[in-house]
Design a protein around this motif. Structure first.
Motif, PDB file in Angstrom:
ATOM      1  N   ASP A 174       0.307   6.632  -7.331  1.00 21.52           N
ATOM      2  CA  ASP A 174       0.874   6.451  -5.899  1.00 21.52           C
ATOM      3  C   ASP A 174       1.994   7.521  -5.819  1.00 21.52           C
ATOM      4  N   GLY A 211      -4.310  -7.060   0.687  1.00 19.46           N
ATOM      5  CA  GLY A 211      -3.978  -5.987  -0.419  1.00 19.46           C
ATOM      6  C   GLY A 211      -5.062  -5.095  -1.120  1.00 19.46           C
ATOM      7  N   HIS A 260       0.875  -1.180  -0.058  1.00 24.26           N
ATOM      8  CA  HIS A 260       0.032   0.004   0.013  1.00 24.26           C
ATOM      9  C   HIS A 260       0.761   1.297  -0.074  1.00 24.26           C
ATOM     10  N   TYR A 300      -7.319  -1.564  -0.753  1.00 24.25           N
ATOM     11  CA  TYR A 300      -7.494  -0.115  -0.579  1.00 24.25           C
ATOM     12  C   TYR A 300      -8.984   0.088  -0.113  1.00 24.25           C
ATOM     13  N   VAL A 342      -3.474   2.490   3.555  1.00 25.75           N
ATOM     14  CA  VAL A 342      -4.625   1.708   3.416  1.00 25.75           C
ATOM     15  C   VAL A 342      -5.791   2.487   2.699  1.00 25.75           C
ATOM     16  N   TYR A 397      -6.593   8.834  10.520  1.00 29.79           N
ATOM     17  CA  TYR A 397      -6.067   7.987   9.581  1.00 29.79           C
ATOM     18  C   TYR A 397      -5.027   8.966   8.567  1.00 29.79           C
ATOM     19  N   GLU A 423      -2.272   6.583   7.342  1.00 29.46           N
ATOM     20  CA  GLU A 423      -2.638   5.176   6.943  1.00 29.46           C
ATOM     21  C   GLU A 423      -2.757   4.981   5.505  1.00 29.46           C
ATOM     22  N   ALA A 438      -8.065  -5.046   5.462  1.00 22.22           N
ATOM     23  CA  ALA A 438      -7.835  -4.628   4.105  1.00 22.22           C
ATOM     24  C   ALA A 438      -6.415  -4.582   3.962  1.00 22.22           C
ATOM     25  N   ARG A 439      -5.519  -4.335   4.863  1.00 18.45           N
ATOM     26  CA  ARG A 439      -4.069  -4.342   4.778  1.00 18.45           C
ATOM     27  C   ARG A 439      -3.555  -5.714   4.619  1.00 18.45           C
ATOM     28  N   ASN A 445      -9.064  -4.710  -5.920  1.00 15.95           N
ATOM     29  CA  ASN A 445      -7.810  -4.399  -4.991  1.00 15.95           C
ATOM     30  C   ASN A 445      -8.414  -3.112  -4.105  1.00 15.95           C
ATOM     31  N   VAL A 473      -9.729  -1.556   8.378  1.00 12.89           N
ATOM     32  CA  VAL A 473      -8.427  -1.254   7.806  1.00 12.89           C
ATOM     33  C   VAL A 473      -7.177  -2.428   7.894  1.00 12.89           C
ATOM     34  N   TYR A 512     -12.917  -9.655   2.736  1.00 13.86           N
ATOM     35  CA  TYR A 512     -11.720  -9.062   1.943  1.00 13.86           C
ATOM     36  C   TYR A 512     -10.973 -10.202   1.100  1.00 13.86           C
TER      37      TYR A 512
END
Length: 385
Positions: free
Chosen positions: A56, A137, A44, A139, A186, A181, A184, A133-134, A98, A130, A89
């Motif tokens: 990104d 993989g 992430h 978001y 993610v 966040y 974060e 999700a992490r 994703n 969160v 997830y």
């Protein structure tokens, strides 16, 4: 049709239960099974707007595909623990996605009896998601779907616009979310408000979105703010020359729209839309051109304003997959169109009663009924083996 294509289509139809023992003739237009380029993967990283692209923090363009977690917001469930867990997830990732657009009911974090005091178990629920999700993989895009003042889409949320205190609470809650966040990766972005339905003028939303963005930037300068077009003005659903978009001053903003065209088909027999007796017909070979024509004004607005667009919602009522209406072909045409346009997207929705990969909003996933044909279509196009 080639044998391989026929066999895959037969599997999709068998899983869906929509291609046998039906009164109408079978569709003569089959779903496109053309694989799409794979979604972006890897560790992430923080995302941001860069011209018309989402990239990104290394400058790499991101290919984002996903689904919405509705989280029982329509029932105002504070902690929707029966809606999904970590296994879901994993299911999202297995479909080649994703991204999850994560719907929020303000009551998850704040009580009307104690405004501006945020609830620990609400934060715990978001933190848990969160972490899930992490691990897979994925978001997350946080989206306030049911704000202080009421759910917007059906026109019953006028208190958000009539009562300044609701707007102050809305903005303060977003500031608290962003503060928690800010570091974060993610979290892909902050989707401020679902389908704003203003009372007088779309500037009402523009002003609230601008104020909310400024509050977020006091504590978080990294995450994109996501601003949706106005859904309706004073009960009028037609679009203006700018497709009801509003713009704000922010160095990192993404604009989003929803797409359910043709409405007669996507909402065939939908009771909440007064469509109980409206038959949407069968999706056919001319449909892809219709979708392209209807989406063109949104894409043109994004190109003209040099901003990134995000297709936040598209999908079909469950009846569009029944009685040979050929909903799978609509879904495949939409996936191909989004790929052609380079749009990040989230399908509506993962688990609810009418628009879903798993039907049964009040049931756990284990009890829910899978829309297996649609799930298989996603796997075929997004994660071919």
């Amino acid at each position: 049709m080639p044998l391989v294509r026929f066999v895959v289509l037969a599997i999709l139809c068998y899983g869906l239960g929509a291609c046998a023992n039906l009164p109408d003739r079978a569709p003569d237009y089959t779903p496109s099974l053309k694989p799409l380029a794979p979604a972006s993967s890897g560790p992430h990283r923080f995302l941001h707007a860069d011209g018309t692209r989402i990239v990104d923090d290394a400058g790499t363009p991101m290919r984002l595909r996903g689904v919405a977690f509705g989280n029982q917001v329509y029932g105002k469930v504070r902690l929707p623990v029966r809606h999904h867990d970590e296994d879901d997830y994993a299911r999202v990732a297995a479909m080649g996605m994703n991204l999850v657009r994560f719907y929020l009911y303000y009551g998850t974090l704040e009580s009307d009896a104690a405004p501006y005091q945020y609830l620990a178990d609400g934060w715990d629920w978001l933190d848990r998601n969160v972490a899930w999700a992490r691990a897979h993989g994925i978001y997350l895009i946080f989206n306030v779907h049911a704000p202080q003042g009421g759910f917007q889409s059906l026109g019953a949320g006028g208190a958000l616009w009539r009562e300044p205190e609701n707007q102050k609470r809305f903005t303060a809650m977003w500031r608290a979310i962003a503060q928690r966040y800010a570091n974060e990766p993610v979290v892909a972005g902050y989707d401020l408000l679902n389908e704003p339905n203003v009372l007088r003028d779309k500037r009402e939303w523009q002003q609230l979105a601008q104020a909310t963005s400024r509050a977020i930037r006091e504590v978080d300068t990294r995450h994109p703010v996501i601003v949706e077009r106005v859904n309706a003005v004073a009960g009028r659903w037609e679009s203006d020359a700018d497709m009801n978009f509003v713009t704000i001053e922010d160095p990192n903003v993404i604009y989003t729209f929803h797409f359910y065209e043709p409405f007669r088909f996507t909402h065939t027999h939908a009771p909440w839309a007064n469509m109980q007796n409206v038959e949407g017909g069968q999706w056919n070979a001319g449909g892809a051109a219709t979708l392209r024509r209807e989406m063109a004004p949104y894409l043109a607005w994004g190109a003209r304003n040099k901003v990134p667009l995000y297709l936040g919602e598209f999908g079909l009522v469950r009846y569009a997959f029944e009685d040979n209406r050929n909903g799978l072909a609509w879904a495949a045409d939409m996936l191909d169109l989004a790929e052609e346009a380079g749009l990040p997207w989230t399908w509506h929705a993962y688990h609810e009663d009418y628009f879903a990969l798993y039907y049964g909003d009040q049931k756990s996933i284990a009890e829910a009924t899978p829309n297996q044909g649609l799930i298989d279509l996603f796997k075929t196009k997004l994660a071919p083996q």
